[in-house]
Design an enzyme around this catalytic site. Structure first.
Site, PDB file in Angstrom:
ATOM      1  N   SER A  46     -10.235   0.248   7.007  1.00  0.00           N
ATOM      2  CA  SER A  46      -9.584   0.242   5.701  1.00  0.00           C
ATOM      3  C   SER A  46      -8.964  -1.075   5.257  1.00  0.00           C
ATOM      4  CB  SER A  46      -8.499   1.324   5.670  1.00  0.00           C
ATOM      5  OG  SER A  46      -9.067   2.596   5.814  1.00  0.00           O
ATOM      6  N   LYS A  57       0.841  -1.197   0.000  1.00  0.00           N
ATOM      7  CA  LYS A  57       0.000   0.000   0.000  1.00  0.00           C
ATOM      8  C   LYS A  57       0.877   1.248   0.000  1.00  0.00           C
ATOM      9  CE  LYS A  57      -3.761   2.161   2.659  1.00  0.00           C
ATOM     10  NZ  LYS A  57      -4.685   1.990   3.804  1.00  0.00           N
ATOM     11  N   SER A 101      -9.361   2.458   2.888  1.00  0.00           N
ATOM     12  CA  SER A 101      -8.399   3.167   2.065  1.00  0.00           C
ATOM     13  C   SER A 101      -7.436   2.258   1.310  1.00  0.00           C
ATOM     14  CB  SER A 101      -7.577   4.111   2.958  1.00  0.00           C
ATOM     15  OG  SER A 101      -6.857   3.376   3.946  1.00  0.00           O
TER      16      SER A 101
END
Length: 481
Positions: free
Chosen positions: A206, A113, A182
């Site tokens: 997330s 990420k 996210s």
């Protein structure tokens, strides 16, 4: 954090609410089948690696073929490092051939990420402020996975600072829908079969929500059980490193590789449990939770959840809920009011980091960042302490079930992925166990509207292995049903 020049680099472009895909980007809609998903598990290949009938390099090439074909429609990645990935896969192939793999994840293709630092690729956080920024170090989790032999394919799309504007990523089963956030790119790339594991983070919802939306397994461990060093901080008492994976085995072995090498966030020693995935364990009793999310969940998703709960009960598990247990009713009442204090905690704890980003100019950050800073400006220490007290009240209620039940079952999201790219979906099902700071796992076992719908199993603090074992039993039971 500073760019290589030694001072902040001001970008010239403002933050965008949603990064657009090209007008000619492919569109896709694929019916989800939990028994035959797009995800590409790594753990199921270990026997072939040992026998020599397949190799990590061959497995990587299968992933990259999928990436090449589907990335134009999904847009899961910000940066790719394919030459380095192939070199890493070749090294893993040699180790498996010689019978000396570094770990159970040696050769596993993974995505990182873009909130998590990597020495060889930029960490840009979906913000023009950090365009091209490179930290010259690996985060603890990245360093650990490299040491364990994992193959880093690239950096995956995040929402702005893991709390704000969405990126361009689309859902792998329906490109008209969000992948969630996210950890958007990690969930989409795993769900599409581009990689077997993607790092997520979870400060509110997330990891659990996007995993559920994208047909992947999502592991949010106990708070601090996986080292968060090198993750851009948001809420220090809320931030979790999460794992999004193609199988429960891939999620567990990745987490254990990190815990065994990097440990947890000090003073946590690291996630407890065996290196291999815990064997399936049928619970005697589970708590069924509606949470604040039930009222916003469509009837079709409610029906899918009710059918799963009925199947669990039919397999011999006692189900407690608000209608038959006063303790569950009290817990549901607390869950109905957590949103305000959860947002207060996030706003207060993130205000220093988000304020520093906004100092580059109001136009350089998105609306959600402004909203959180405005909320924090209206708070004082007493209000923050009330939020902490509310969270502790929730934790105490959950802890009170220890010895009576083995876990808690609920949905991972308020229905399947929504047809909106600017909004990554409600966090009302994922938020509670962030506040509880105990493990939860999204299992991609349910279907609604031919789309993935995650079933969440949650446990007690430091009971990660037990929660995983129950998750394995739920998977085996419900996929046979």
């Amino acid at each position: 954090m500073r760019p290589r020049s030694g001072g902040f680099r001001r970008a010239v472009l403002p933050a965008l609410a949603v990064t657009p895909l090209p007008a000619d980007a492919p569109r896709r809609r694929i019916a989800y089948d939990p028994r035959n998903p797009l995800a590409r598990p790594f753990a199921s290949q270990l026997g072939a690696f040992r026998s020599g009938t397949s190799t990590p390099r061959a497995f990587l090439e299968e992933c990259l073929d999928t990436l090449t074909r589907d990335e134009p429609a999904i847009a899961a990645f910000v940066t790719l490092g394919l030459d380095a990935a192939r070199a890493s896969a070749d090294a893993a192939t040699a180790r498996w051939r010689e019978g000396r793999p570094l770990s159970l994840v040696d050769g596993m293709p993974i995505a990182v990420k873009d909130m998590i630092e990597t020495i060889d690729m930029p960490t840009q956080m979906n913000s023009p402020i950090f365009a091209g920024w490179q930290s010259r170090r690996d985060a603890a989790c990245v360093a650990a996975m490299r040491q364990a032999g994992a193959v880093i394919v690239g950096k995956s799309v995040t929402t702005e600072f893991a709390c704000g504007n969405s990126g361009p990523t689309r859902n792998p089963y329906d490109s008209a829908r969000t992948p969630g956030g996210s950890s958007s790119g990690s969930a989409a790339s795993v769900g599409a079969g581009m990689v077997s594991m993607g790092f997520g983070t979870q400060t509110h919802g997330s990891t659990i929500r996007p995993a559920g939306y994208c047909g992947a397994y999502g592991l949010k461990p106990s708070l601090g059980a996986l080292h968060t060093g090198g993750l851009a901080p948001l809420g220090p008492t809320l931030d979790h490193l999460g794992i999004i994976a193609a199988s429960l085995e891939d999620a567990w072995t990745s987490a254990k590789a990190i815990a065994s090498i990097a440990g947890g966030t000090p003073p946590h020693p690291g996630m407890r449990g065996p290196m291999e995935t815990p064997a399936a364990l049928r619970p005697a009793t589970l708590v069924r939770l509606n949470t604040l999310g039930w009222a916003e969940t469509p009837a079709s998703s409610q029906a899918a959840f009710e059918a799963a709960v009925s199947a669990i009960a039919a397999a011999g598990v006692t189900i407690l809920d608000a209608s038959n247990d006063a303790g569950v009713a009290a817990l549901e009442a607390e869950l109905a009011r957590i949103d305000d204090y959860a947002t207060d905690l996030l706003a207060w704890e993130s205000r220093a980091a988000l304020g520093a980003y906004r100092a580059h100019g109001d136009h350089m950050v998105g609306a959600r960042v402004h909203d959180l800073l405005e909320r924090a400006a209206g708070m004082d220490t007493a209000r923050y302490e009330r939020g902490l007290a509310g969270r502790q009240r929730l934790r105490d209620l959950v802890a009170g079930f220890a010895g009576r039940v083995q876990g808690f079952v609920m949905l991972s999201s308020s229905g399947p992925a929504i047809a909106d790219h600017a909004y990554t979906g409600s966090r009302n099902y994922a938020l509670p166990w962030t506040m509880v700071a105990a493990p939860s796992i999204s299992l991609p076992l349910l279907v609604d509207q031919e789309l993935p719908l995650g079933l969440q199993i949650a446990g007690f603090a430091e009971g990660d292995a037990e929660t995983c074992a129950i998750g394995a039993w739920l998977r085996d039971t419900l996929l046979k049903h």
